[in-house]
Design a protein around this motif. Structure first.
Motif, PDB file in Angstrom:
ATOM      1  N   HIS A   1      -6.917   0.861  -6.781  1.00 17.54           N
ATOM      2  CA  HIS A   1      -7.893   1.323  -5.785  1.00 17.54           C
ATOM      3  C   HIS A   1      -9.162   0.469  -5.832  1.00 17.54           C
ATOM      4  O   HIS A   1      -9.691   0.078  -4.784  1.00 17.54           O
TER       5      HIS A   1
ATOM      6  N   GLU B   1       0.543   6.681  -6.747  1.00 22.85           N
ATOM      7  CA  GLU B   1      -0.718   7.392  -6.967  1.00 22.85           C
ATOM      8  C   GLU B   1      -0.613   8.884  -6.710  1.00 22.85           C
ATOM      9  O   GLU B   1      -1.450   9.645  -7.195  1.00 22.85           O
TER      10      GLU B   1
ATOM     11  N   CYS C   1      -3.578   3.048 -11.430  1.00 23.42           N
ATOM     12  CA  CYS C   1      -3.799   3.377 -10.019  1.00 23.42           C
ATOM     13  C   CYS C   1      -5.280   3.249  -9.664  1.00 23.42           C
ATOM     14  O   CYS C   1      -5.629   2.794  -8.566  1.00 23.42           O
TER      15      CYS C   1
ATOM     16  N   ALA D   1       0.827  -1.213   0.000  1.00 24.91           N
ATOM     17  CA  ALA D   1       0.000   0.000   0.000  1.00 24.91           C
ATOM     18  C   ALA D   1       0.859   1.261   0.000  1.00 24.91           C
ATOM     19  O   ALA D   1       0.474   2.275  -0.584  1.00 24.91           O
TER      20      ALA D   1
ATOM     21  N   ARG E   1      -8.438  -2.969  -4.247  1.00 25.11           N
ATOM     22  CA  ARG E   1      -8.287  -2.869  -2.782  1.00 25.11           C
ATOM     23  C   ARG E   1      -9.621  -2.608  -2.104  1.00 25.11           C
ATOM     24  O   ARG E   1      -9.913  -3.163  -1.058  1.00 25.11           O
ATOM     25  N   SER E   2     -10.460  -1.781  -2.711  1.00 20.10           N
ATOM     26  CA  SER E   2     -11.742  -1.457  -2.081  1.00 20.10           C
ATOM     27  C   SER E   2     -12.725  -2.609  -2.179  1.00 20.10           C
ATOM     28  O   SER E   2     -13.694  -2.663  -1.442  1.00 20.10           O
TER      29      SER E   2
END
Length: 184
Positions: A157, A106, A153, A99, A160-161
């Motif tokens: 995201h 990012e 990027c 991360a 990951r979300s």
């Protein structure tokens, strides 16, 4: 940089790496100063904020990405689209594994000189790869290296979300690559 300042900077980085290795990604500068045995002002002199410290910690990983991008660009003559896919898969994997690395990749601005240089090197290698893929008819005109980095990027995201599902990562990467193709 004076020898004592260089030692202090190295000690701060070492402690910050140890904190990350133990699962503490907060990188609280006051805590790191205490653990490193240096004053808070010393830490802030080297790293004005958490992101600056994170950039310094991720410089080696960023350099590895730049090296991978250069290798992809150099070997793209035979199959530029396949080289692009490999590079994007490599980058996305790194982002999902770390991360901190994702945050540095990012970030839009505020980068220190080393990170700015690495970003420029990455964009240069990616631009070369995109040009080769464009000449092969595999990439639409108007897409630049910065666009691809931002889109990737976004995929990081999204994955990951959604719970870091590797299957989604591959699907999203396929969608990105399909979207980069010239209109039919």
């Amino acid at each position: 940089m004076r020898a004592d300042a260089a030692r202090n900077r190295a000690r701060v980085l070492q402690v910050a790496r140890e904190q990350l290795a133990m699962g503490d990604d907060s990188l609280m500068l006051n805590t790191i100063a205490r653990l490193a045995g240096v004053g808070v002002g010393t830490v802030y002199r080297h790293f004005p904020n958490r992101h600056a410290l994170l950039e310094a910690l991720m410089a080696e990983r960023f350099q590895q990405l730049v090296d991978e991008a250069r290798a992809a660009a150099a070997g793209a003559e035979e199959d530029a689209p396949a080289s692009l896919r490999r590079l994007l898969r490599f980058t996305l994997g790194r982002m999902l594994d770390d991360a901190g690395f994702a945050a540095v990749l990012e970030s839009a601005g505020g980068a220190d000189a080393q990170t700015s240089a690495l970003r420029a090197d990455l964009d240069g290698a990616l631009a070369e790869l995109l040009d080769r893929a464009r000449r092969a008819g595999a990439i639409r005109y108007g897409i630049e290296a910065d666009d691809v980095r931002r889109l990737l990027c976004g995929i990081g995201h999204a994955v990951r979300s959604g719970g870091d599902d590797a299957a989604h990562a591959e699907t999203y990467l396929d969608v990105l690559l399909e979207g980069l193709r010239p209109p039919r």
